[in-house]
Design an enzyme around this catalytic site. Structure first.
Site, PDB file in Angstrom:
ATOM      1  N   ARG A 167      -9.192   1.243   8.626  1.00 22.47           N
ATOM      2  CA  ARG A 167      -8.862  -0.144   8.956  1.00 22.47           C
ATOM      3  C   ARG A 167     -10.025  -0.830   9.656  1.00 22.47           C
ATOM      4  O   ARG A 167      -9.921  -2.007   9.997  1.00 22.47           O
ATOM      5  CB  ARG A 167      -7.641  -0.183   9.865  1.00 22.47           C
ATOM      6  CG  ARG A 167      -6.326  -0.297   9.111  1.00 22.47           C
ATOM      7  CD  ARG A 167      -5.216  -0.366  10.131  1.00 22.47           C
ATOM      8  NE  ARG A 167      -4.069  -1.084   9.656  1.00 22.47           N
ATOM      9  CZ  ARG A 167      -2.988  -0.509   9.122  1.00 22.47           C
ATOM     10  NH1 ARG A 167      -2.940   0.778   8.957  1.00 22.47           N
ATOM     11  NH2 ARG A 167      -1.970  -1.247   8.757  1.00 22.47           N
TER      12      ARG A 167
ATOM     13  N   ARG B 226      11.548  -5.897   4.713  1.00 24.39           N
ATOM     14  CA  ARG B 226      11.264  -4.455   4.673  1.00 24.39           C
ATOM     15  C   ARG B 226      12.271  -3.691   5.516  1.00 24.39           C
ATOM     16  O   ARG B 226      12.608  -4.072   6.619  1.00 24.39           O
ATOM     17  CB  ARG B 226       9.844  -4.172   5.173  1.00 24.39           C
ATOM     18  CG  ARG B 226       9.566  -2.685   5.328  1.00 24.39           C
ATOM     19  CD  ARG B 226       8.120  -2.319   5.204  1.00 24.39           C
ATOM     20  NE  ARG B 226       7.296  -2.805   6.300  1.00 24.39           N
ATOM     21  CZ  ARG B 226       5.978  -2.592   6.369  1.00 24.39           C
ATOM     22  NH1 ARG B 226       5.352  -1.927   5.409  1.00 24.39           N
ATOM     23  NH2 ARG B 226       5.293  -3.063   7.387  1.00 24.39           N
TER      24      ARG B 226
ATOM     25  N   ARG C 136      11.456  -2.205  11.204  1.00 18.61           N
ATOM     26  CA  ARG C 136      10.426  -1.699  12.120  1.00 18.61           C
ATOM     27  C   ARG C 136      10.178  -2.692  13.238  1.00 18.61           C
ATOM     28  O   ARG C 136      10.148  -3.894  13.008  1.00 18.61           O
ATOM     29  CB  ARG C 136       9.117  -1.487  11.335  1.00 18.61           C
ATOM     30  CG  ARG C 136       8.942  -0.066  10.846  1.00 18.61           C
ATOM     31  CD  ARG C 136       7.827   0.061   9.856  1.00 18.61           C
ATOM     32  NE  ARG C 136       6.550  -0.495  10.312  1.00 18.61           N
ATOM     33  CZ  ARG C 136       5.423  -0.404   9.602  1.00 18.61           C
ATOM     34  NH1 ARG C 136       5.431   0.207   8.428  1.00 18.61           N
ATOM     35  NH2 ARG C 136       4.305  -0.927  10.053  1.00 18.61           N
TER      36      ARG C 136
ATOM     37  N   ARG D  28      -0.738  -9.088  13.303  1.00 20.65           N
ATOM     38  CA  ARG D  28      -1.273  -8.048  12.432  1.00 20.65           C
ATOM     39  C   ARG D  28      -2.117  -8.653  11.322  1.00 20.65           C
ATOM     40  O   ARG D  28      -3.121  -8.080  10.913  1.00 20.65           O
ATOM     41  CB  ARG D  28      -0.130  -7.209  11.853  1.00 20.65           C
ATOM     42  CG  ARG D  28       0.511  -6.319  12.920  1.00 20.65           C
ATOM     43  CD  ARG D  28       1.853  -5.803  12.502  1.00 20.65           C
ATOM     44  NE  ARG D  28       1.771  -4.885  11.379  1.00 20.65           N
ATOM     45  CZ  ARG D  28       2.815  -4.545  10.634  1.00 20.65           C
ATOM     46  NH1 ARG D  28       4.002  -5.063  10.874  1.00 20.65           N
ATOM     47  NH2 ARG D  28       2.662  -3.689   9.651  1.00 20.65           N
TER      48      ARG D  28
ATOM     49  N   LYS E   5       0.832  -1.209   0.000  1.00 26.83           N
ATOM     50  CA  LYS E   5       0.000   0.000   0.000  1.00 26.83           C
ATOM     51  C   LYS E   5       0.864   1.256   0.000  1.00 26.83           C
ATOM     52  O   LYS E   5       0.645   2.172  -0.793  1.00 26.83           O
ATOM     53  CB  LYS E   5      -0.905   0.050   1.247  1.00 26.83           C
ATOM     54  CG  LYS E   5      -1.851  -1.102   1.394  1.00 26.83           C
ATOM     55  CD  LYS E   5      -2.697  -0.981   2.663  1.00 26.83           C
ATOM     56  CE  LYS E   5      -1.909  -0.984   3.960  1.00 26.83           C
ATOM     57  NZ  LYS E   5      -1.175  -2.234   4.235  1.00 26.83           N
TER      58      LYS E   5
HETATM   59  P1  ADP Z   1       1.508  -1.406   7.304  1.00 27.69           P
HETATM   60  O1  ADP Z   1       2.012  -0.405   6.310  1.00 27.69           O
HETATM   61  O2  ADP Z   1       2.447  -2.522   7.463  1.00 27.69           O
HETATM   62  O3  ADP Z   1       0.129  -1.865   7.019  1.00 27.69           O
HETATM   63  P2  ADP Z   1       1.073   0.856   8.992  1.00 27.69           P
HETATM   64  O4  ADP Z   1       2.285   1.699   8.984  1.00 27.69           O
HETATM   65  O5  ADP Z   1      -0.065   1.269   8.111  1.00 27.69           O
HETATM   66  O6  ADP Z   1       1.488  -0.650   8.678  1.00 27.69           O
HETATM   67  O7  ADP Z   1       0.499   0.695  10.461  1.00 27.69           O
HETATM   68  C1  ADP Z   1       1.344   0.287  11.514  1.00 27.69           C
HETATM   69  C2  ADP Z   1       0.501   0.154  12.770  1.00 27.69           C
HETATM   70  O8  ADP Z   1      -0.056   1.446  13.113  1.00 27.69           O
HETATM   71  C3  ADP Z   1      -0.709  -0.765  12.661  1.00 27.69           C
HETATM   72  O9  ADP Z   1      -0.371  -2.118  12.911  1.00 27.69           O
HETATM   73  C4  ADP Z   1      -1.620  -0.185  13.759  1.00 27.69           C
HETATM   74  O10 ADP Z   1      -1.179  -0.573  15.048  1.00 27.69           O
HETATM   75  C5  ADP Z   1      -1.365   1.310  13.622  1.00 27.69           C
HETATM   76  N1  ADP Z   1      -2.310   1.935  12.676  1.00 27.69           N
HETATM   77  C6  ADP Z   1      -2.010   2.552  11.502  1.00 27.69           C
HETATM   78  N2  ADP Z   1      -3.120   3.001  10.903  1.00 27.69           N
HETATM   79  C7  ADP Z   1      -4.172   2.656  11.704  1.00 27.69           C
HETATM   80  C8  ADP Z   1      -5.587   2.804  11.624  1.00 27.69           C
HETATM   81  N3  ADP Z   1      -6.176   3.407  10.573  1.00 27.69           N
HETATM   82  N4  ADP Z   1      -6.339   2.318  12.657  1.00 27.69           N
HETATM   83  C9  ADP Z   1      -5.779   1.726  13.712  1.00 27.69           C
HETATM   84  N5  ADP Z   1      -4.458   1.526  13.837  1.00 27.69           N
HETATM   85  C10 ADP Z   1      -3.646   1.986  12.847  1.00 27.69           C
HETATM   86  P1  ADP Z   2       2.305  -1.782   3.215  1.00 31.78           P
HETATM   87  O1  ADP Z   2       2.311  -0.295   3.180  1.00 31.78           O
HETATM   88  O2  ADP Z   2       1.082  -2.371   2.557  1.00 31.78           O
HETATM   89  O3  ADP Z   2       2.536  -2.344   4.576  1.00 31.78           O
HETATM   90  P2  ADP Z   2       4.881  -1.596   1.829  1.00 31.78           P
HETATM   91  O4  ADP Z   2       4.580  -0.718   0.675  1.00 31.78           O
HETATM   92  O5  ADP Z   2       5.631  -1.028   2.953  1.00 31.78           O
HETATM   93  O6  ADP Z   2       3.498  -2.301   2.322  1.00 31.78           O
HETATM   94  O7  ADP Z   2       5.628  -2.892   1.270  1.00 31.78           O
HETATM   95  C1  ADP Z   2       6.053  -3.937   2.162  1.00 31.78           C
HETATM   96  C2  ADP Z   2       7.439  -4.428   1.722  1.00 31.78           C
HETATM   97  O8  ADP Z   2       7.323  -5.129   0.474  1.00 31.78           O
HETATM   98  C3  ADP Z   2       8.436  -3.297   1.481  1.00 31.78           C
HETATM   99  O9  ADP Z   2       9.708  -3.765   1.869  1.00 31.78           O
HETATM  100  C4  ADP Z   2       8.361  -3.053  -0.017  1.00 31.78           C
HETATM  101  O10 ADP Z   2       9.590  -2.554  -0.549  1.00 31.78           O
HETATM  102  C5  ADP Z   2       8.047  -4.450  -0.566  1.00 31.78           C
HETATM  103  N1  ADP Z   2       7.153  -4.457  -1.737  1.00 31.78           N
HETATM  104  C6  ADP Z   2       6.109  -3.607  -1.994  1.00 31.78           C
HETATM  105  N2  ADP Z   2       5.482  -3.942  -3.151  1.00 31.78           N
HETATM  106  C7  ADP Z   2       6.115  -5.052  -3.616  1.00 31.78           C
HETATM  107  C8  ADP Z   2       5.940  -5.889  -4.792  1.00 31.78           C
HETATM  108  N3  ADP Z   2       4.964  -5.659  -5.697  1.00 31.78           N
HETATM  109  N4  ADP Z   2       6.793  -6.935  -4.923  1.00 31.78           N
HETATM  110  C9  ADP Z   2       7.763  -7.172  -4.005  1.00 31.78           C
HETATM  111  N5  ADP Z   2       7.984  -6.428  -2.908  1.00 31.78           N
HETATM  112  C10 ADP Z   2       7.185  -5.376  -2.706  1.00 31.78           C
END
Ligand code: ADP
Ligand code: ADP
Ligand code: ZN
Length: 213
Positions: free
Chosen positions: A88, A127, A160, A171, A13
């Site tokens: 979420r 990541r 992270r 998660r 995302k």
């Molecule tokens: P990822 O990119 O791996 O999905 P995020 O950076 O979006 O992770 O979120 C990391 C953490 O921050 C989540 O696991 C949650 O604890 C919190 N968080 C982020 N956005 C939200 C949301 N919209 N509602 C509740 N918790 C959130």
């Molecule tokens: P999210 O925001 O959904 O948690 P991220 O954008 O941070 O996800 O991506 C999670 C990890 O996977 C990062 O290390 C990113 O560089 C990698 N990644 C993202 N998109 C792809 C893809 N299409 N193929 C392989 N790796 C990816």
């Protein structure tokens, strides 16, 4: 244009949201980034959010909604935004809908980046995130030019806290219970778009651009 990114943790995302933001000139809003910035600054909000994030749980809606509404009310959001990691939960989506409806506006697209659970743990363990600017890399799929150094700002890259495999499992189950129902929610509203997030980063972005044009 207002776009929402849906998908499991690690689906890509953030990676795609950043590209959308720069392609279409709209801000990229990540609630996770806002929480992490607050944690770094040791604010009360950061301290509270951290206690949930470290366990892989969601930060309570009440707190999250407030942060999001403040952010989208800022001037730079006048022409839209791409939301990454919000909503979420169904209540979060309802609050957002009400907020945009007040200005006679609507969310244009909810893009679900679909990646099966099997691929997620692998993605997350590779990541790396910049301590300073929040840029994201992957050791294998999106490596920085110089190992452990951010291409964008030269700062150090870290794993992270919540990307450890045990926390990622939590998660994922939170995602399936609380967040995945949003797919139906937006399908019912007629704005759901789906992309195959297992493809290469560039290919996923091409698919998204085809949806947004
Ligand atoms: P990822 O990119 O791996 O999905 P995020 O950076 O979006 O992770 O979120 C990391 C953490 O921050 C989540 O696991 C949650 O604890 C919190 N968080 C982020 N956005 C939200 C949301 N919209 N509602 C509740 N918790 C959130
Ligand atoms: P999210 O925001 O959904 O948690 P991220 O954008 O941070 O996800 O991506 C999670 C990890 O996977 C990062 O290390 C990113 O560089 C990698 N990644 C993202 N998109 C792809 C893809 N299409 N193929 C392989 N790796 C990816
Ligand atoms: Zn950086």
């Amino acid at each position: 244009m207002k776009v929402i990114m849906l998908g499991a943790p690690g689906a890509g995302k953030g990676t795609q949201a950043k590209r959308i933001a720069s392609e279409y000139g709209i801000p990229h809003i990540s609630t996770g980034d806002i929480f992490r910035a607050n944690i770094k600054e040791n604010t009360p909000l950061g301290m509270e959010a951290k206690s949930y994030m470290d366990k892989g749980q969601l930060v309570p809606d009440e707190l999250t909604v407030r942060i999001l509404l403040d952010r989208v009310a800022k001037d730079d959001c006048k022409n839209g935004y791409v939301l990454d990691g919000y909503p979420r939960t169904i209540p979060q989506a309802e609050v957002l809908d009400e907020a945009v409806a007040k200005f006679n506006e609507k969310i244009d697209y909810a893009i679900n980046v679909d990646v099966p659970d099997e691929n997620i743990i692998n993605r997350m363990s590779g990541r790396r995130a910049c301590v300073k600017c929040g840029a994201t890399y992957h050791v294998k799929y999106m490596p920085p030019v110089k190992e452990n150094v951010c291409d964008a700002c030269g700062s150090e890259l870290i794993i992270r806290d919540d990307d450890k495999p045990e926390t990622v499992k939590n998660r994922l189950s939170v995602y399936h219970e609380q967040t995945a129902p949003l797919i139906e929610y937006y399908r019912n509203k007629g704005i759901l778009k789906e992309v195959d997030g297992t493809k290469d980063i560039d290919v996923v972005f091409e698919d998204i651009k085809n949806i947004l044009k």
